[in-house]
Design a protein around this motif. Structure first.
Motif, PDB file in Angstrom:
ATOM      1  N   UNK A   1       0.677  -1.200  -0.122  1.00  0.00           N
ATOM      2  CA  UNK A   1       0.023  -0.012   0.014  1.00  0.00           C
ATOM      3  C   UNK A   1       0.856   1.220   0.089  1.00  0.00           C
ATOM      4  N   UNK A   2       1.727   1.220   0.839  1.00  0.00           N
ATOM      5  CA  UNK A   2       2.960   2.362   0.732  1.00  0.00           C
ATOM      6  C   UNK A   2       3.355   2.611  -0.389  1.00  0.00           C
ATOM      7  N   UNK A   3       3.910   1.395  -1.145  1.00  0.00           N
ATOM      8  CA  UNK A   3       4.648   1.506  -2.535  1.00  0.00           C
ATOM      9  C   UNK A   3       3.638   2.054  -3.426  1.00  0.00           C
ATOM     10  N   UNK A   4       2.390   1.632  -3.376  1.00  0.00           N
ATOM     11  CA  UNK A   4       1.553   2.341  -4.369  1.00  0.00           C
ATOM     12  C   UNK A   4       1.076   3.637  -3.992  1.00  0.00           C
ATOM     13  N   UNK A   5       1.228   4.299  -2.880  1.00  0.00           N
ATOM     14  CA  UNK A   5       0.783   5.505  -2.677  1.00  0.00           C
ATOM     15  C   UNK A   5       2.318   6.427  -3.248  1.00  0.00           C
ATOM     16  N   UNK A   6       3.562   5.742  -3.013  1.00  0.00           N
ATOM     17  CA  UNK A   6       4.691   6.462  -3.527  1.00  0.00           C
ATOM     18  C   UNK A   6       4.369   6.549  -5.158  1.00  0.00           C
ATOM     19  N   UNK A   7       3.823   5.536  -5.571  1.00  0.00           N
ATOM     20  CA  UNK A   7       3.825   5.647  -7.184  1.00  0.00           C
ATOM     21  C   UNK A   7       2.653   6.629  -7.606  1.00  0.00           C
ATOM     22  N   UNK A   8       1.643   6.802  -6.666  1.00  0.00           N
ATOM     23  CA  UNK A   8       0.531   7.696  -6.870  1.00  0.00           C
ATOM     24  C   UNK A   8       1.218   9.236  -6.862  1.00  0.00           C
ATOM     25  N   UNK A   9       2.100   9.286  -5.752  1.00  0.00           N
ATOM     26  CA  UNK A   9       2.764  10.784  -5.679  1.00  0.00           C
ATOM     27  C   UNK A   9       3.617  10.849  -6.951  1.00  0.00           C
ATOM     28  N   UNK A  10       4.360   9.741  -7.478  1.00  0.00           N
ATOM     29  CA  UNK A  10       4.993   9.896  -8.668  1.00  0.00           C
ATOM     30  C   UNK A  10       4.406  10.314  -9.829  1.00  0.00           C
ATOM     31  N   UNK A  11       3.078   9.777  -9.743  1.00  0.00           N
ATOM     32  CA  UNK A  11       2.261   9.918 -11.213  1.00  0.00           C
ATOM     33  C   UNK A  11       1.687  11.594 -10.989  1.00  0.00           C
ATOM     34  N   UNK A  12       1.716  12.102 -10.043  1.00  0.00           N
ATOM     35  CA  UNK A  12       1.239  13.369  -9.815  1.00  0.00           C
ATOM     36  C   UNK A  12       2.306  14.472 -10.004  1.00  0.00           C
ATOM     37  N   UNK A  13       3.435  14.097  -9.981  1.00  0.00           N
ATOM     38  CA  UNK A  13       4.710  15.188  -9.726  1.00  0.00           C
ATOM     39  C   UNK A  13       4.596  16.338 -10.978  1.00  0.00           C
ATOM     40  N   UNK A  14       4.363  15.999 -12.058  1.00  0.00           N
ATOM     41  CA  UNK A  14       4.176  16.817 -13.208  1.00  0.00           C
ATOM     42  C   UNK A  14       3.009  17.583 -13.680  1.00  0.00           C
ATOM     43  N   UNK A  15       2.027  17.298 -12.315  1.00  0.00           N
ATOM     44  CA  UNK A  15       0.785  17.973 -12.500  1.00  0.00           C
ATOM     45  C   UNK A  15      -0.137  17.630 -13.769  1.00  0.00           C
TER      46      UNK A  15
ATOM     47  N   UNK B   1      -2.959  -5.667  -6.290  1.00  0.00           N
ATOM     48  CA  UNK B   1      -2.001  -6.367  -5.580  1.00  0.00           C
ATOM     49  C   UNK B   1      -2.359  -6.227  -3.957  1.00  0.00           C
ATOM     50  N   UNK B   2      -3.323  -5.404  -3.784  1.00  0.00           N
ATOM     51  CA  UNK B   2      -3.323  -5.180  -2.358  1.00  0.00           C
ATOM     52  C   UNK B   2      -4.477  -5.585  -1.476  1.00  0.00           C
ATOM     53  N   UNK B   3      -4.343  -5.657  -0.294  1.00  0.00           N
ATOM     54  CA  UNK B   3      -5.553  -6.368   0.682  1.00  0.00           C
ATOM     55  C   UNK B   3      -6.704  -5.289   0.835  1.00  0.00           C
ATOM     56  N   UNK B   4      -7.587  -5.736   1.229  1.00  0.00           N
ATOM     57  CA  UNK B   4      -8.821  -4.633   1.354  1.00  0.00           C
ATOM     58  C   UNK B   4      -8.577  -3.362   1.907  1.00  0.00           C
ATOM     59  N   UNK B   5      -7.749  -3.428   2.953  1.00  0.00           N
ATOM     60  CA  UNK B   5      -7.883  -2.147   3.739  1.00  0.00           C
ATOM     61  C   UNK B   5      -6.843  -1.195   2.950  1.00  0.00           C
ATOM     62  N   UNK B   6      -5.729  -1.760   2.798  1.00  0.00           N
ATOM     63  CA  UNK B   6      -4.765  -0.785   1.864  1.00  0.00           C
ATOM     64  C   UNK B   6      -5.369  -0.308   0.659  1.00  0.00           C
TER      65      UNK B   6
ATOM     66  N   UNK C   1      -9.180   5.940  -1.881  1.00  0.00           N
ATOM     67  CA  UNK C   1      -9.604   7.340  -1.113  1.00  0.00           C
ATOM     68  C   UNK C   1      -8.735   8.089  -1.578  1.00  0.00           C
ATOM     69  N   UNK C   2      -7.285   8.194  -1.651  1.00  0.00           N
ATOM     70  CA  UNK C   2      -6.476   8.952  -2.121  1.00  0.00           C
ATOM     71  C   UNK C   2      -6.775   9.415  -3.571  1.00  0.00           C
ATOM     72  N   UNK C   3      -7.181   8.398  -4.482  1.00  0.00           N
ATOM     73  CA  UNK C   3      -7.342   8.576  -5.870  1.00  0.00           C
ATOM     74  C   UNK C   3      -8.670   9.454  -5.894  1.00  0.00           C
ATOM     75  N   UNK C   4      -9.787   8.960  -5.086  1.00  0.00           N
ATOM     76  CA  UNK C   4     -10.894  10.023  -5.286  1.00  0.00           C
ATOM     77  C   UNK C   4     -10.625  11.379  -4.633  1.00  0.00           C
TER      78      UNK C   4
END
Lengths: 490, 262
Positions: free
Chosen positions: B168-182, B194-199, B205-208
């Protein structure tokens, strides 16, 4: 919301590419240890071959020079009792050894202009001889037959033989030596006989001088007189017309003394008692005992003293002390070392470019080729392993150029690291091998350190270049990779 | 504005609420085939679709349906055999390699199923890589990277390497990376697979939030039914064709029959 406009992507400068390639390089270096090891081996091999070649060359060169000096001393002593040969006088006239020339002109009463003329003739003759012996094989066979250069010149001195030669030369399309046939004819007909007469005169003069010298010392062998360093020797030599100064005479007398002493000890070694003792101590057959065996065995002060006692009991002269013995043995050992070093050099097979045997060159080339293939393969594996990473980078906006540069830079870093290790290893190996082969003689190669340094630097550069060349193919594969690969799930 | 091939693509009241009707991605008769002659296999058989600016659209379909191919196409990663892809009314096929790189770098953010973080880089370095490609100065990239990492709740883990982080943390880093050039578009390929339900829930939620707060268009391929609650529209792909497009409001979805936070 800003609209999407497709503009040109920024091209990253080499500095930025370099920076990105450096990120995580420690991680990469560990993973690419095999590539680095291959590169290190290649550069170690190259440095070893080059370094050893340079060290051997330098050592042998200095050994050769030192040996020549020893030979020259022997020759100098010989020419005090035997006149120089015609060939030696001729060679001296050509080379223009000032000291000998002044001796010659003294003995034969030659005026300076006459001497200069003789030298010019001698040089022209040498040049003509050189030109003729370098003819194409067929022409050489026709003109020379079985004759040597002096024999050919003797034959051509007859007018009919000379005109026959001119005809042959014309048919074969061979120009006269020096390009001027008339001049060549004059050289053979007039200058050569004059030169021969002059050389005869010089020889006769030297023989008179030798006779005078021998009379002055009551017919005693001159080598012994020199070894004894008689006080009147220098003045007698000067009076006989030999141009030898006191330092040179001192060297000569030391050399003669040493030869005398070695001869003395060698003679004593043939006595049954001495031979038995030495054979027993050095563990060789009695029949094989000689000065070489002795010089190998007597390598400590203790052994020198031991042998001194044996010499005393065999009735050797008092001046053969343990110290003197150690000196003789040490000198003898060094001489053997020198001749061994130079002997190696004379045995060496045909050499290619840069003083390397051509076989070694092939070996180096082949090893580099194998290395390029190995490194390229390892890099290709690394590229395959990193497909996802590369594709992701391309999704994130990396241009083909950047991907390519990144891999080449990585290879350059690997080449530099591997090269550094290899160069260290190779230099150590080269020095160690040379030290094993030449022992203490290697000290003479210290002057070649700069050349070795250059070889080391060159090898380092070659290794980096090799890595970069090997990386071109794999990095091309990486650059052409489709960014779609990033979506693939393993 | 409406696409003739699919009536369901027409804007309606739900989509209207926050969207400006502007089309950001349009595909016209998109076909992709491999091989020639008899052996030709079709991955896409004429997909015409419209994605509006600022919407959150889910692309669903069984494996082998052509979903991934469609995804690669609208991400400008693959070229079509026939038909056109227009990103903001620009035909992708007309772009040069350099322009394509610009598009991928600056206008589209990619999120992958297996995160695709670069193994040997720290979280912050991973986030700054696309900014390096965009020519952002290192200090600025660092500042923006830290900002984005705190946005995804990883401000204190910027020095960690992917191997030291959970999925989940890795995917969040990936999201941050995808956003960096706006970027204007975020393409997420099964981001929660690849994530369990909670993560998975956290990531959604972050995507939303990104969609709501930043107005970034999000296209998300998924099997995850929870996502249907978050998105505005759902596009179903089957056998290389668009089967139907639905408003998520019209769906009756029950999630969490086995368990889970929602």
């Amino acid at each position: 919301m800003k609209p999407i406009v497709a503009r040109d992507q920024v091209l990253l400068g080499a500095g930025r590419c370099w920076q990105l390639a450096l990120t995580g390089m420690s991680y990469r270096l560990f993973r690419s240890s095999i590539t680095i090891a291959i590169l290190a081996l290649a550069s170690a091999f190259l440095v070893h071959i080059l370094g050893h070649g340079i060290l051997a060359e330098a050592t042998e060169h200095s050994a050769y020079a030192e040996m020549q000096m020893g030979r020259r001393l022997g020759q100098d002593i010989t020419r005090l009792s035997v006149a120089d040969s015609t060939a030696v006088i001729h060679q001296t006239l050509v080379s223009g050894d000032a000291q000998r020339l002044s001796e010659y002109s003294g003995w034969a009463a030659i005026a300076p202009p006459q001497l200069a003329e003789a030298q010019a003739s001698a040089r022209r003759l040498a040049q003509a001889g050189h030109a003729l012996s370098n003819l194409p094989v067929a022409a050489h066979a026709v003109i020379f037959g079985d004759a040597t250069v002096p024999e050919l010149f003797d034959r051509l001195a007859h007018p009919e033989a000379f005109s026959a030669f001119l005809r042959q030369a014309h048919q074969l399309g061979v120009p006269c030596p020096g390009g001027d046939c008339r001049r060549f004819e004059r050289l053979l007909m007039v200058e050569r006989p004059a030169l021969d007469r002059l050389i005869d005169k010089i020889q006769a003069g030297q023989e008179r001088a030798i006779e005078r010298l021998s009379k002055a010392f009551g017919g005693e062998p001159l080598a012994q007189v020199i070894a004894a360093a008689a006080p009147s020797l220098l003045s007698e030599l000067k009076a006989a017309g030999f141009d030898i100064d006191s330092t040179r005479l001192l060297e000569l007398s030391r050399f003669a003394q040493r030869a005398e002493d070695v001869r003395g000890v060698s003679k004593l070694l043939t006595l049954p008692d001495v031979a038995t003792a030495v054979a027993h101590a050095a563990d060789v057959a009695i029949g094989k005992v000689n000065f070489d065996v002795l010089s190998d065995y007597v390598d400590t002060e203790k052994r020198a003293r031991w042998f001194e006692k044996i010499l005393r009991s065999a009735g050797a002269p008092k001046r053969l002390t343990a110290q003197r013995l150690a000196e003789l043995v040490g000198h003898h050992r060094r001489e053997r070392q020198l001749s061994r070093a130079v002997g190696d050099r004379e045995k060496e097979p045909e050499t290619g470019v840069g003083g390397l045997p051509s076989r070694t060159e092939w070996l180096v080339l082949l090893s580099f080729l194998v290395c390029v293939v190995g490194v390229a393969n390892a890099m290709l594996m690394s590229v395959t392993e990193r497909f996802t990473e590369i594709a992701t980078m391309k999704c994130l906006g990396a241009m083909d150029r950047f991907v390519m540069l990144m891999f080449v830079f990585e290879a350059v870093i690997q080449g530099a690291v591997g090269g550094l290790f290899g160069v260290l290893l190779g230099t150590l190996l080269a020095v160690a091998r040379a030290a094993l082969e030449y022992g203490s003689l290697l000290a003479a190669a210290a002057s070649a350190a700069g050349t070795v340094g250059l070889a080391v630097l060159g090898s380092l550069l070659a290794t980096v270049l090799l890595a970069a060349v090997a990386a071109v193919g794999p990095s091309f594969v990486a650059a052409r990779l489709s960014p779609m690969e990033a979506m693939r799930v393993e | 504005m409406s696409d003739p091939s699919s009536a369901a693509n027409a804007p309606n009241s739900v989509a209207d609420r926050a969207k400006s009707h502007a089309v950001i991605i349009r595909t016209v008769g998109l076909e992709k085939s491999y091989g020639t002659g008899e052996a030709t296999t079709y991955a896409l058989r004429g997909v015409s679709s419209v994605i509006y600016r600022g919407e959150f659209i889910a692309v669903m379909g069984p494996s082998g349906s052509g979903k991934s191919t469609y995804f690669n196409m609208i991400g400008a990663l693959d070229s079509a055999t026939r038909g056109r892809i227009l990103i903001d009314e620009v035909d992708v096929a007309q772009l040069s390699a350099v322009e394509l790189a610009f598009l991928r770098c600056q206008k589209i953010g990619y999120i992958f199923q297996s995160y695709n973080l670069i193994r040997y880089m720290t979280a912050l370095e991973n986030v700054t890589v696309p900014m390096a490609f965009a020519g952002v100065a290192p200090e600025e990239a660092r500042r923006r990277g830290m900002e984005l990492l705190s946005l995804v709740g990883l401000g204190d883990r910027w020095l960690h390497r992917p191997i030291e982080m959970s999925g989940g943390q890795q995917q969040r880093v990936a999201i941050a990376r995808s956003l960096c050039n706006r970027p204007s578009i975020l393409l997420a390929d099964e981001p929660t697979a690849n994530l369990d339900l909670d993560t998975g829930h956290e990531v959604l939620e972050i995507l939303q939030r990104i969609n709501r707060e930043r107005g970034v268009t999000i296209v998300c391929s998924t099997h995850d039914h929870r996502l249907l609650k978050v998105c505005d529209r759902i596009m179903w792909i089957r056998d290389g064709r668009v089967e139907r497009v639905e408003q998520s409001d019209n769906l009756q979805i029950t999630v969490g029959s086995i368990g889970g936070p929602s």
